[in-house]
Design a protein around this motif. Structure first.
Motif, short mmCIF file in Angstrom:
data_model
loop_
_atom_site.label_atom_id
_atom_site.label_comp_id
_atom_site.label_asym_id
_atom_site.label_seq_id
_atom_site.Cartn_x
_atom_site.Cartn_y
_atom_site.Cartn_z
N THR A 119 0.95 -1.31 -0.22
CA THR A 119 0.03 -0.11 0.11
C THR A 119 0.89 1.42 0.04
O THR A 119 2.05 1.09 0.27
N ILE A 154 -4.83 9.20 -7.52
CA ILE A 154 -3.95 8.00 -7.33
C ILE A 154 -2.73 8.06 -8.32
O ILE A 154 -1.73 7.93 -7.65
N PRO A 170 -0.49 1.76 -9.45
CA PRO A 170 -1.44 1.27 -8.66
C PRO A 170 -2.42 0.42 -9.26
O PRO A 170 -2.75 0.87 -10.66
N THR A 172 -5.01 -1.61 -7.24
CA THR A 172 -6.33 -1.36 -6.77
C THR A 172 -6.21 -0.27 -5.66
O THR A 172 -5.18 0.21 -5.27
N THR A 173 -7.54 0.02 -5.18
CA THR A 173 -7.41 1.12 -4.20
C THR A 173 -8.66 0.88 -3.00
O THR A 173 -9.47 -0.06 -3.26
N SER A 333 -7.68 8.36 -0.82
CA SER A 333 -7.67 7.00 -1.42
C SER A 333 -6.49 6.08 -0.86
O SER A 333 -5.56 6.88 -0.45
N PRO A 335 -4.40 3.49 -2.37
CA PRO A 335 -3.92 2.41 -3.50
C PRO A 335 -2.62 1.65 -3.05
O PRO A 335 -2.05 1.80 -2.10
N SER A 336 -2.97 0.31 -3.62
CA SER A 336 -1.78 -0.80 -3.48
C SER A 336 -1.02 -0.45 -4.80
O SER A 336 -1.62 -0.49 -5.77
N TYR A 337 0.25 -0.32 -4.50
CA TYR A 337 1.25 -0.30 -5.77
C TYR A 337 1.82 -1.51 -6.23
O TYR A 337 2.12 -2.26 -5.26
N VAL A 374 -8.93 1.44 -10.12
CA VAL A 374 -8.05 2.57 -10.00
C VAL A 374 -8.25 3.86 -11.35
O VAL A 374 -7.57 4.51 -11.39
#
Length: 456
Positions: A119, A154, A170, A172-173, A333, A335-337, A374
């Motif tokens: 994240t 994002i 990114p 998902t968030t 937000s 996000p997952s990177y 995203v």
């Protein structure tokens, strides 16, 4: 990042114009099933593809790793199964964090992983300090990933703390929503919360629902302190990046945030007494297992992570409460990177996988499972929760408010936010007063920043 870079260089939050120019006319692809050669022309989803070598037709092994504790079953449900179907010539593997597979363990053993995901804030903290980050700028351009398709706040966050490079995309968030237990509201004859409520309104509900009834202590509102800090609606960063100093005791908005979201919800005497007695803030377990929490502020993806637990409670959710001075502004937000690592064996193949994960097809699939995509495409966003086990819930609440802007973040944002969380929690429990909490958090944060400078 190279250790020779200065603190200020690490915190340069602009992306070179040439990158955007090179990417602006290209699509993400991924609209058809199976690995098919790409051809020139406009695709069905409106993207433009170039004629490139068919990277997906060659065998490759792509190893994912995250130290977020996500189990294999969760990875496969969200990502792995779909990727294996899309890329039959690729071997998709996932290394889960555990005994012997913590990040230092893998690096010490020379274990290769091609894509690291975490994240926001945590990605930078782990990747940069371990020196595994890889600049994907050229790959993003040559493989045709269109950055303008991403939700602006994002993609802007990706550019931060990167020194003008792109170390990740990114995929998902999530954001904060307000879960509520219908049974408790019904028990005490209180009307359910609704979308668009302010903190003042929610805190009044919390007072009504906090009580000791028949020996059971009910708590009107609780939350995840860490995420309340990390995703705060006032867009407060932990650090003044111009002076390299903590903001916790110099920006008055932190005091407002602590008072409104930590202290005000627990003003009812029995709630205060319970917090002091247990010396902890009720959490997700109290909401779904003990079932003595009426409202719980947490991230919208919790229902995917705790699907079975949520089946045992009569619940729904509404939009996260807002500050009356900022109407319509929800949490940031989160996000997952996903970033290709320096050690990746086949970087082009890894980029092809990430390109597909950012495609309309894959993002729509994530949305239908209940994960926030995203992309800013409304057709994709409107699919949220359609195939979730809880598809009858109030999914529109997730988008009721707009995302608060993500502030410029320190490379050690996660560590500094952890310090702020510790003292906000102490203030909420009542072990220290608010002013003392702010002052002590500032002192500890200054030490942490000094330590970081020393180890650069």
């Amino acid at each position: 990042m190279k250790k020779k870079q200065s603190w200020s260089a690490l915190l340069t939050f602009t992306l070179i114009g040439a990158l955007l120019a090179s990417c602006s006319g290209e699509g993400t692809g991924g609209g058809s099933k199976g690995a098919q050669p790409q051809s020139e022309g406009k695709k069905a989803d409106g993207n433009v593809s170039e004629k490139k070598p068919d990277v997906a037709s060659e065998p490759a092994e792509i190893v994912f790793y995250s130290n977020n504790g996500d189990p294999v079953e969760s990875f496969d449900y969200k990502f792995g199964n779909s990727l294996r179907k899309k890329f039959p010539n690729y071997t998709i593997k996932y290394i889960m964090k555990g005994q012997g597979t913590n990040l230092p363990d893998l690096l010490a053993a020379g274990t290769r992983f091609d894509i690291f995901f975490q994240t926001i804030g945590n990605f930078e903290n782990y990747a940069f300090t371990s020196d595994i980050q890889y600049d994907m700028t050229e790959l993003i351009a040559t493989r045709g990933v269109n950055l303008s398709r991403f939700e602006p706040t994002i993609i802007d966050a990706v550019k931060q703390a990167s020194g003008g490079k792109l170390y990740a995309l990114p995929i998902t968030t999530t954001n904060m929503v307000l879960y509520y237990n219908k049974t408790i509201f019904d028990k005490f004859g209180v009307a359910y919360p609704k979308d668009g409520m302010t903190w003042d309104e929610v805190n009044e509900l919390a007072k009504k629902l906090s009580r000791n009834d028949g020996g059971t202590q009910y708590i009107g509102y609780t939350h995840s302190p860490n995420h309340s800090i990390r995703m705060n609606q006032l867009s407060l960063g932990t650090t003044d990046l111009k002076t390299d100093t903590p903001t916790i005791n110099t920006d008055e908005r932190w005091k407002k945030l602590f008072q409104t979201t930590f202290l005000d919800p627990v003003q009812e005497p029995s709630a205060q007494e319970s917090l002091k007695k247990t010396n902890k803030i009720p959490d997700a377990n109290d909401f779904v297992k003990t079932k003595n929490v009426a409202m719980f502020g947490y991230m919208s993806h919790l229902v995917q992570t705790w699907e079975e637990q949520f089946k045992g409670i009569d619940w729904d959710f509404v939009s996260f409460p807002t500050f009356k001075e900022l109407p319509g502004v929800g949490s940031q937000s989160y996000p997952s990177y996903f970033g290709i690592t320096k050690m990746a064996k086949n970087k082009e193949a890894a980029m092809e996988v990430l390109k597909y994960m950012a495609s309309d097809e894959f993002q729509t699939e994530l949305a239908r499972k209940g994960l926030i995509p995203v992309l800013k495409d409304q057709a994709v966003l409107q699919q949220l929760g359609k195939e979730s086990p809880f598809k009858d819930k109030n999914w529109k609440s997730v988008f009721h408010n707009k995302f608060a802007p993500i502030p410029a973040l320190s490379p050690i944002e996660a560590e500094l936010a952890g310090i702020y969380t510790t003292y906000a929690t102490k203030a909420q429990i009542g072990t220290v007063d608010l002013n003392t909490a702010l002052r002590q958090a500032e002192e500890d944060a200054k030490k942490k920043i000094a330590e970081y400078k020393q180890r650069k």
